[in-house]
Motif scaffolding. Structure first.
Motif, PDB file in Angstrom:
ATOM      1  N   MET A   1       0.831  -1.207   0.000  1.00 40.12           N
ATOM      2  CA  MET A   1       0.000   0.000   0.000  1.00 40.12           C
ATOM      3  C   MET A   1       0.865   1.256   0.000  1.00 40.12           C
ATOM      4  O   MET A   1       0.592   2.215  -0.726  1.00 40.12           O
ATOM      5  CB  MET A   1      -0.927  -0.016   1.218  1.00 40.12           C
ATOM      6  CG  MET A   1      -2.031  -1.050   1.153  1.00 40.12           C
ATOM      7  SD  MET A   1      -3.055  -1.060   2.652  1.00 40.12           S
ATOM      8  CE  MET A   1      -3.645   0.638   2.665  1.00 40.12           C
ATOM      9  N   ALA A   2       1.915   1.248   0.816  1.00 38.35           N
ATOM     10  CA  ALA A   2       2.802   2.408   0.881  1.00 38.35           C
ATOM     11  C   ALA A   2       3.511   2.619  -0.456  1.00 38.35           C
ATOM     12  O   ALA A   2       3.648   3.753  -0.936  1.00 38.35           O
ATOM     13  CB  ALA A   2       3.825   2.225   2.004  1.00 38.35           C
ATOM     14  N   LYS A   3       3.956   1.533  -1.062  1.00 36.37           N
ATOM     15  CA  LYS A   3       4.640   1.629  -2.349  1.00 36.37           C
ATOM     16  C   LYS A   3       3.713   2.207  -3.415  1.00 36.37           C
ATOM     17  O   LYS A   3       4.118   3.056  -4.224  1.00 36.37           O
ATOM     18  CB  LYS A   3       5.137   0.243  -2.773  1.00 36.37           C
ATOM     19  CG  LYS A   3       5.942   0.243  -4.058  1.00 36.37           C
ATOM     20  CD  LYS A   3       6.466  -1.151  -4.362  1.00 36.37           C
ATOM     21  CE  LYS A   3       7.302  -1.149  -5.641  1.00 36.37           C
ATOM     22  NZ  LYS A   3       7.831  -2.506  -5.936  1.00 36.37           N
ATOM     23  N   GLU A   4       2.459   1.755  -3.422  1.00 40.43           N
ATOM     24  CA  GLU A   4       1.494   2.255  -4.397  1.00 40.43           C
ATOM     25  C   GLU A   4       1.186   3.732  -4.149  1.00 40.43           C
ATOM     26  O   GLU A   4       1.054   4.521  -5.098  1.00 40.43           O
ATOM     27  CB  GLU A   4       0.207   1.427  -4.316  1.00 40.43           C
ATOM     28  CG  GLU A   4      -0.906   1.888  -5.241  1.00 40.43           C
ATOM     29  CD  GLU A   4      -0.546   1.793  -6.714  1.00 40.43           C
ATOM     30  OE1 GLU A   4      -1.243   2.423  -7.535  1.00 40.43           O
ATOM     31  OE2 GLU A   4       0.434   1.086  -7.043  1.00 40.43           O
ATOM     32  N   SER A   5       1.086   4.134  -2.885  1.00 37.73           N
ATOM     33  CA  SER A   5       0.823   5.539  -2.559  1.00 37.73           C
ATOM     34  C   SER A   5       1.955   6.434  -3.048  1.00 37.73           C
ATOM     35  O   SER A   5       1.717   7.527  -3.574  1.00 37.73           O
ATOM     36  CB  SER A   5       0.637   5.705  -1.046  1.00 37.73           C
ATOM     37  OG  SER A   5      -0.502   5.006  -0.593  1.00 37.73           O
ATOM     38  N   ILE A   6       3.186   5.973  -2.882  1.00 40.41           N
ATOM     39  CA  ILE A   6       4.339   6.748  -3.358  1.00 40.41           C
ATOM     40  C   ILE A   6       4.311   6.838  -4.880  1.00 40.41           C
ATOM     41  O   ILE A   6       4.599   7.891  -5.461  1.00 40.41           O
ATOM     42  CB  ILE A   6       5.650   6.108  -2.866  1.00 40.41           C
ATOM     43  CG1 ILE A   6       5.762   6.241  -1.346  1.00 40.41           C
ATOM     44  CG2 ILE A   6       6.856   6.755  -3.538  1.00 40.41           C
ATOM     45  CD1 ILE A   6       6.957   5.527  -0.753  1.00 40.41           C
ATOM     46  N   ARG A   7       3.946   5.744  -5.530  1.00 35.45           N
ATOM     47  CA  ARG A   7       3.878   5.750  -6.998  1.00 35.45           C
ATOM     48  C   ARG A   7       2.826   6.746  -7.490  1.00 35.45           C
ATOM     49  O   ARG A   7       3.069   7.505  -8.438  1.00 35.45           O
ATOM     50  CB  ARG A   7       3.542   4.351  -7.510  1.00 35.45           C
ATOM     51  CG  ARG A   7       3.630   4.210  -9.028  1.00 35.45           C
ATOM     52  CD  ARG A   7       2.936   2.953  -9.512  1.00 35.45           C
ATOM     53  NE  ARG A   7       1.505   3.032  -9.291  1.00 35.45           N
ATOM     54  CZ  ARG A   7       0.677   3.730 -10.076  1.00 35.45           C
ATOM     55  NH1 ARG A   7       1.139   4.408 -11.108  1.00 35.45           N
ATOM     56  NH2 ARG A   7      -0.618   3.753  -9.816  1.00 35.45           N
ATOM     57  N   VAL A   8       1.665   6.764  -6.837  1.00 34.88           N
ATOM     58  CA  VAL A   8       0.597   7.688  -7.229  1.00 34.88           C
ATOM     59  C   VAL A   8       1.042   9.134  -7.022  1.00 34.88           C
ATOM     60  O   VAL A   8       0.828   9.998  -7.884  1.00 34.88           O
ATOM     61  CB  VAL A   8      -0.683   7.391  -6.418  1.00 34.88           C
ATOM     62  CG1 VAL A   8      -1.729   8.483  -6.636  1.00 34.88           C
ATOM     63  CG2 VAL A   8      -1.256   6.037  -6.817  1.00 34.88           C
ATOM     64  N   ALA A   9       1.665   9.417  -5.872  1.00 32.61           N
ATOM     65  CA  ALA A   9       2.134  10.775  -5.596  1.00 32.61           C
ATOM     66  C   ALA A   9       3.193  11.200  -6.605  1.00 32.61           C
ATOM     67  O   ALA A   9       3.213  12.341  -7.077  1.00 32.61           O
ATOM     68  CB  ALA A   9       2.693  10.854  -4.175  1.00 32.61           C
ATOM     69  N   HIS A  10       4.075  10.277  -6.938  1.00 32.83           N
ATOM     70  CA  HIS A  10       5.124  10.568  -7.917  1.00 32.83           C
ATOM     71  C   HIS A  10       4.528  10.886  -9.289  1.00 32.83           C
ATOM     72  O   HIS A  10       4.912  11.855  -9.952  1.00 32.83           O
ATOM     73  CB  HIS A  10       6.065   9.370  -8.014  1.00 32.83           C
ATOM     74  CG  HIS A  10       6.887   9.347  -9.263  1.00 32.83           C
ATOM     75  ND1 HIS A  10       6.645   8.457 -10.285  1.00 32.83           N
ATOM     76  CD2 HIS A  10       7.922  10.113  -9.671  1.00 32.83           C
ATOM     77  CE1 HIS A  10       7.501   8.670 -11.264  1.00 32.83           C
ATOM     78  NE2 HIS A  10       8.291   9.661 -10.917  1.00 32.83           N
ATOM     79  N   ALA A  11       3.542  10.074  -9.713  1.00 34.72           N
ATOM     80  CA  ALA A  11       2.913  10.294 -11.017  1.00 34.72           C
ATOM     81  C   ALA A  11       2.198  11.643 -11.054  1.00 34.72           C
ATOM     82  O   ALA A  11       2.262  12.372 -12.061  1.00 34.72           O
ATOM     83  CB  ALA A  11       1.936   9.162 -11.315  1.00 34.72           C
ATOM     84  N   ALA A  12       1.524  11.992  -9.962  1.00 37.04           N
ATOM     85  CA  ALA A  12       0.820  13.274  -9.913  1.00 37.04           C
ATOM     86  C   ALA A  12       1.802  14.439  -9.951  1.00 37.04           C
ATOM     87  O   ALA A  12       1.547  15.473 -10.586  1.00 37.04           O
ATOM     88  CB  ALA A  12      -0.032  13.346  -8.646  1.00 37.04           C
ATOM     89  N   LEU A  13       2.935  14.273  -9.299  1.00 33.66           N
ATOM     90  CA  LEU A  13       3.942  15.333  -9.286  1.00 33.66           C
ATOM     91  C   LEU A  13       4.541  15.533 -10.676  1.00 33.66           C
ATOM     92  O   LEU A  13       4.762  16.666 -11.119  1.00 33.66           O
ATOM     93  CB  LEU A  13       5.040  14.982  -8.284  1.00 33.66           C
ATOM     94  CG  LEU A  13       6.040  16.093  -7.940  1.00 33.66           C
ATOM     95  CD1 LEU A  13       5.314  17.289  -7.365  1.00 33.66           C
ATOM     96  CD2 LEU A  13       7.065  15.586  -6.943  1.00 33.66           C
ATOM     97  N   VAL A  14       4.776  14.452 -11.382  1.00 28.68           N
ATOM     98  CA  VAL A  14       5.284  14.548 -12.749  1.00 28.68           C
ATOM     99  C   VAL A  14       4.275  15.269 -13.637  1.00 28.68           C
ATOM    100  O   VAL A  14       4.648  16.065 -14.511  1.00 28.68           O
ATOM    101  CB  VAL A  14       5.592  13.145 -13.310  1.00 28.68           C
ATOM    102  CG1 VAL A  14       5.892  13.208 -14.801  1.00 28.68           C
ATOM    103  CG2 VAL A  14       6.780  12.536 -12.573  1.00 28.68           C
TER     104      VAL A  14
END
Length: 256
Positions: A219-232
């Motif tokens: 869950m934490a890994k997926e949350s970081i991935r989502v935040a990263h994609a939104a930041l990009v």
């Protein structure tokens, strides 16, 4: 219509392009770009547990050896004194049988007790190793979250500068607010790893606890991935030609 000075426009475009390159490089796969930490020394509990297991095995081996030796000595003594004591063959055989039976039971109890102790120590050793591994994952994920937070702060600063140039950055600002919410969720999910690791250490069902801990990490890994994609996405929206255009001013002139 009087537009922004050509040099100022070129400079602004250059700044945005440079910032985009920098931000994209940092934002790329945040869970991977974290510099590898120096491997910490092995914690003392691991060494102590290994030593305890070795000591239990050595003690078990010595106890079994002593029990065998004692049984042989007792049997030898009984047989040697059988004639002088007037004991019959049946009595001697019965005594020898009792000694052997007692020795076998003592050896069995010793091995069973040692096996249970070793099993408990090995379970504790696995728990320590797992906690150490998940602690490493926690530090790596948290470092990724902190990098995203720093990058979001830099983007916020850049947005303010663009807005001071009368550029419409409302879309980017809305996206940035969503990014901050995503980063906050990623931080909470990452913190949950530590909580889950502590809970797994006292859980009665180790397999269930470990499965729950792995789910928390995912869950934490997926949350970081989502935040990263939104930041990009925010960074991409700030590229020249995609962000708000400079405001224009109108000058009225009168002619004769």
């Amino acid at each position: 219509m009087i537009f922004m000075d050509r040099k100022a426009a070129v400079a602004a475009a250059t700044v945005v392009a440079s910032f985009f390159v920098y931000a994209t490089a940092i934002a790329a796969d945040p869970a991977v770009i974290v510099p590898p930490a120096v491997s910490p020394p092995k914690p003392q509990p691991v060494r102590e547990l290994r030593k305890d297991i070795r000591d239990i095995r050595v003690e078990r081996r010595e106890t079994v050896k002593d029990e065998f030796q004692k049984a042989r000595t007792d049997i030898k003594t009984i047989r040697a004194t059988a004639t002088s004591s007037g004991a019959t063959k049946d009595a001697v055989r019965s005594q020898v049988k009792d000694i052997r039976t007692g020795a076998k039971q003592n050896i069995k109890d010793t091995r069973t007790g040692a096996r249970e102790e070793i099993k408990a120590k090995q379970a504790e050793l696995r728990r320590v190793r797992l906690n150490r591994e998940f602690e490493r994952v926690y530090r790596r994920f948290m470092a990724a979250v902190e990098r995203l937070e720093k990058l979001a702060t830099r983007i916020e600063s850049r947005l303010k500068k663009f807005e001071e140039q009368s550029r419409d950055m409302s879309t980017s600002r809305t996206r940035l607010a969503e990014v901050r919410a995503n980063i906050s969720a990623a931080r909470n999910d990452t913190e949950a790893i530590k909580t889950a690791a502590v809970s797994s250490g006292v859980a009665l069902d180790a397999e269930t606890a470990l499965g729950s801990l792995r789910t928390t990490v995912k869950m934490a890994k997926e949350s970081i991935r989502v935040a990263h994609a939104a930041l990009v996405q925010v960074v991409n929206g700030m590229k020249p030609g995609r962000s708000g255009t400079p405001a224009t001013t109108t000058a009225e002139s009168s002619g004769n």
